[in-house]
Write a protein that holds these residues in place. Structure first.
Motif, PDB file in Angstrom:
ATOM      1  N   CYS A   1       7.008   1.087  26.439  1.00 18.00           N
ATOM      2  CA  CYS A   1       9.153   1.768  26.643  1.00 18.00           C
ATOM      3  C   CYS A   1      10.623   0.749  26.014  1.00 18.00           C
ATOM      4  O   CYS A   1      10.025  -0.519  26.694  1.00 18.00           O
ATOM      5  N   LEU A   2      11.241   0.904  25.867  1.00 17.92           N
ATOM      6  CA  LEU A   2      12.414   0.096  25.764  1.00 17.92           C
ATOM      7  C   LEU A   2      13.326   0.646  26.374  1.00 17.92           C
ATOM      8  O   LEU A   2      14.392   1.646  26.070  1.00 17.92           O
ATOM      9  N   ARG A   3      13.341  -0.602  27.030  1.00 15.07           N
ATOM     10  CA  ARG A   3      13.860   0.174  28.903  1.00 15.07           C
ATOM     11  C   ARG A   3      13.568   1.151  29.347  1.00 15.07           C
ATOM     12  O   ARG A   3      12.606   1.964  29.471  1.00 15.07           O
ATOM     13  N   ASN A   4      14.452   2.451  29.011  1.00 11.65           N
ATOM     14  CA  ASN A   4      14.440   3.813  29.953  1.00 11.65           C
ATOM     15  C   ASN A   4      13.596   4.828  28.664  1.00 11.65           C
ATOM     16  O   ASN A   4      13.388   5.476  28.763  1.00 11.65           O
ATOM     17  N   LEU A   5      13.717   3.555  27.361  1.00 10.36           N
ATOM     18  CA  LEU A   5      13.392   5.464  26.027  1.00 10.36           C
ATOM     19  C   LEU A   5      12.082   5.359  25.627  1.00 10.36           C
ATOM     20  O   LEU A   5      11.307   3.298  25.392  1.00 10.36           O
ATOM     21  N   PRO A   6      10.593   6.045  25.526  1.00  8.16           N
ATOM     22  CA  PRO A   6       9.774   6.209  24.997  1.00  8.16           C
ATOM     23  C   PRO A   6      10.188   5.273  23.349  1.00  8.16           C
ATOM     24  O   PRO A   6       9.899   5.993  22.668  1.00  8.16           O
ATOM     25  N   VAL A   7       8.912   5.185  23.108  1.00  5.62           N
ATOM     26  CA  VAL A   7       8.698   4.326  21.251  1.00  5.62           C
ATOM     27  C   VAL A   7       7.415   4.496  21.151  1.00  5.62           C
ATOM     28  O   VAL A   7       6.573   4.458  22.161  1.00  5.62           O
ATOM     29  N   THR A   8       7.058   3.663  20.266  1.00  9.47           N
ATOM     30  CA  THR A   8       5.796   4.248  19.696  1.00  9.47           C
ATOM     31  C   THR A   8       6.234   2.757  18.573  1.00  9.47           C
ATOM     32  O   THR A   8       7.207   2.601  18.294  1.00  9.47           O
ATOM     33  N   VAL A   9       5.386   1.708  19.008  1.00  2.36           N
ATOM     34  CA  VAL A   9       5.243   0.506  18.273  1.00  2.36           C
ATOM     35  C   VAL A   9       3.505  -0.074  17.210  1.00  2.36           C
ATOM     36  O   VAL A   9       3.412   0.264  17.954  1.00  2.36           O
ATOM     37  N   VAL A  10       4.745  -0.706  16.134  1.00  4.37           N
ATOM     38  CA  VAL A  10       3.876  -1.078  15.590  1.00  4.37           C
ATOM     39  C   VAL A  10       3.890  -1.960  14.819  1.00  4.37           C
ATOM     40  O   VAL A  10       5.115  -2.181  14.624  1.00  4.37           O
ATOM     41  N   ALA A  11       2.619  -2.787  15.077  1.00  4.96           N
ATOM     42  CA  ALA A  11       3.033  -4.664  15.019  1.00  4.96           C
ATOM     43  C   ALA A  11       2.309  -5.170  14.219  1.00  4.96           C
ATOM     44  O   ALA A  11       1.134  -5.272  14.556  1.00  4.96           O
ATOM     45  N   ILE A  12       2.414  -6.028  12.893  1.00  5.79           N
ATOM     46  CA  ILE A  12       1.473  -6.677  12.173  1.00  5.79           C
ATOM     47  C   ILE A  12       0.888  -7.883  12.754  1.00  5.79           C
ATOM     48  O   ILE A  12       2.422  -8.868  13.185  1.00  5.79           O
ATOM     49  N   GLU A  13      -0.300  -8.024  12.931  1.00  5.51           N
ATOM     50  CA  GLU A  13      -0.460  -8.937  14.402  1.00  5.51           C
ATOM     51  C   GLU A  13      -1.380 -10.596  13.044  1.00  5.51           C
ATOM     52  O   GLU A  13      -2.055  -9.739  12.823  1.00  5.51           O
ATOM     53  N   LYS A  14      -0.547 -11.771  13.334  1.00  7.49           N
ATOM     54  CA  LYS A  14      -1.365 -13.249  12.187  1.00  7.49           C
ATOM     55  C   LYS A  14      -2.181 -13.404  13.745  1.00  7.49           C
ATOM     56  O   LYS A  14      -3.430 -14.467  12.797  1.00  7.49           O
ATOM     57  N   GLY A  15      -1.892 -13.496  14.360  1.00  2.00           N
ATOM     58  CA  GLY A  15      -2.806 -14.251  15.602  1.00  2.00           C
ATOM     59  C   GLY A  15      -1.599 -15.829  15.726  1.00  2.00           C
ATOM     60  O   GLY A  15      -1.107 -16.411  14.568  1.00  2.00           O
ATOM     61  N   SER A  16      -1.917 -16.486  17.095  1.00  4.39           N
ATOM     62  CA  SER A  16      -1.904 -17.703  17.361  1.00  4.39           C
ATOM     63  C   SER A  16      -3.337 -18.935  16.842  1.00  4.39           C
ATOM     64  O   SER A  16      -2.513 -20.278  16.160  1.00  4.39           O
ATOM     65  N   THR A  17      -4.358 -18.684  17.247  1.00  4.70           N
ATOM     66  CA  THR A  17      -5.397 -19.703  17.921  1.00  4.70           C
ATOM     67  C   THR A  17      -6.493 -18.831  16.017  1.00  4.70           C
ATOM     68  O   THR A  17      -5.698 -18.272  15.429  1.00  4.70           O
ATOM     69  N   THR A  18      -6.805 -20.002  16.037  1.00  2.70           N
ATOM     70  CA  THR A  18      -8.151 -19.768  14.711  1.00  2.70           C
ATOM     71  C   THR A  18      -9.024 -18.567  15.218  1.00  2.70           C
ATOM     72  O   THR A  18      -8.860 -17.436  14.902  1.00  2.70           O
TER      73      THR A  18
END
Length: 271
Positions: free
Chosen positions: A52-69
């Protein structure tokens, strides 16, 4: 003094930059991750689901690199396999069905180029995303938060609005790869970076992106509320458009790239 193009590249690759998952945590609530492309496997480089973005339902897609090894290995260093793009498309088509806007956070040096990825149709998976996202009948906003490398980034950046962070980059090839091809010398990466016009300034001037967000010297707490507000306002406006008008504008947006004075919405420059 303004940073050089290659200095921007180094900042975009910085280990201290927030990753895709951190943007989800700071901007959205009630995130529910969904897995798998229903064809082969689940790709850890692409984290996607409902939120949810505030009161708005959304679909989210993120390319994730990671922070630790350990995280970087688990997320394949942010280099998606074909199943990552297919997972993203599956959820975007689901979003279209239920009239949910889509938000994409892009941060990748490029799609994974291993033998297995090619055997499973890496090129086709990216091409299918480009085609389907162009006609998706729900609003899409893509934000380049770090590296935007080649088709790996473009496969999640066919959107109604494409935004960049101040030190993000967007390029058909890495500076090192370009220097190796042009001059047979990867040490000339800084020179190649200038030629590639890969900075946020360049992308905005060419009409490739509509808006550039300042990073406030790494004070990310100042960025989160600004980005959240911008997303909410823009998605609210795009949702009001009839689907046919939405897709027509998206088509015109990409047709106008590189043509001075024709890029819709290119006047918003958030410095």
């Amino acid at each position: 003094m303004s940073a050089s193009a290659y200095e921007r590249v180094q900042k975009a690759r910085g280990k201290d930059r927030p990753t895709g998952v951190q943007y989800i945590r700071h901007l959205l609530t009630d995130f529910m991750e969904l897995h798998g492309d229903r064809r082969f496997a689940d790709d850890g480089a692409v984290v996607a689901g409902l939120a949810c973005l505030r009161n708005l339902p959304v679909t989210v897609v993120a390319i994730e690199k990671g922070s630790t090894t350990r995280e970087r290995v688990a997320h394949n260093f942010g280099a998606p396999n074909p199943e990552g793009y297919r997972k993203a498309l599956r959820l975007m088509k689901q979003a279209e069905k239920f009239h949910r806007p889509v938000i994409c956070f892009v941060d990748t040096s490029g799609a994974f180029c291993g033998i297995g990825a090619e055997e499973r149709g890496q090129g086709q998976a990216i091409a299918e995303n480009l085609m389907e996202m162009m006609t998706l009948k729900t609003p899409v906003i893509s934000i380049l938060i770090g590296e935007g490398g080649s088709g790996g980034a473009l496969g999640l950046a066919v959107a109604d609005r494409v935004w960049m962070l101040e030190n993000a980059i967007y390029s058909v090839i890495s500076p090192e790869g370009c220097a190796s091809i042009l001059w047979k010398d990867s040490a000339k990466a800084a020179e190649a970076a200038e030629c590639l016009r890969l900075t946020a300034d360049d992308a905005h001037a060419l009409g490739v992106v509509e808006r550039v967000f300042p990073e406030y010297g790494g004070d990310w707490k100042r960025l989160w509320p600004e980005l959240e507000e911008a997303l909410y306002v823009q998605l609210s406006e795009l949702r009001a458009l009839p689907p046919e008008e939405l897709t027509a504008r998206r088509y015109r947006r990409f047709r106008a790239i590189g043509v001075p004075g024709r890029q819709e919405g290119a006047s918003e420059y958030a410095y």
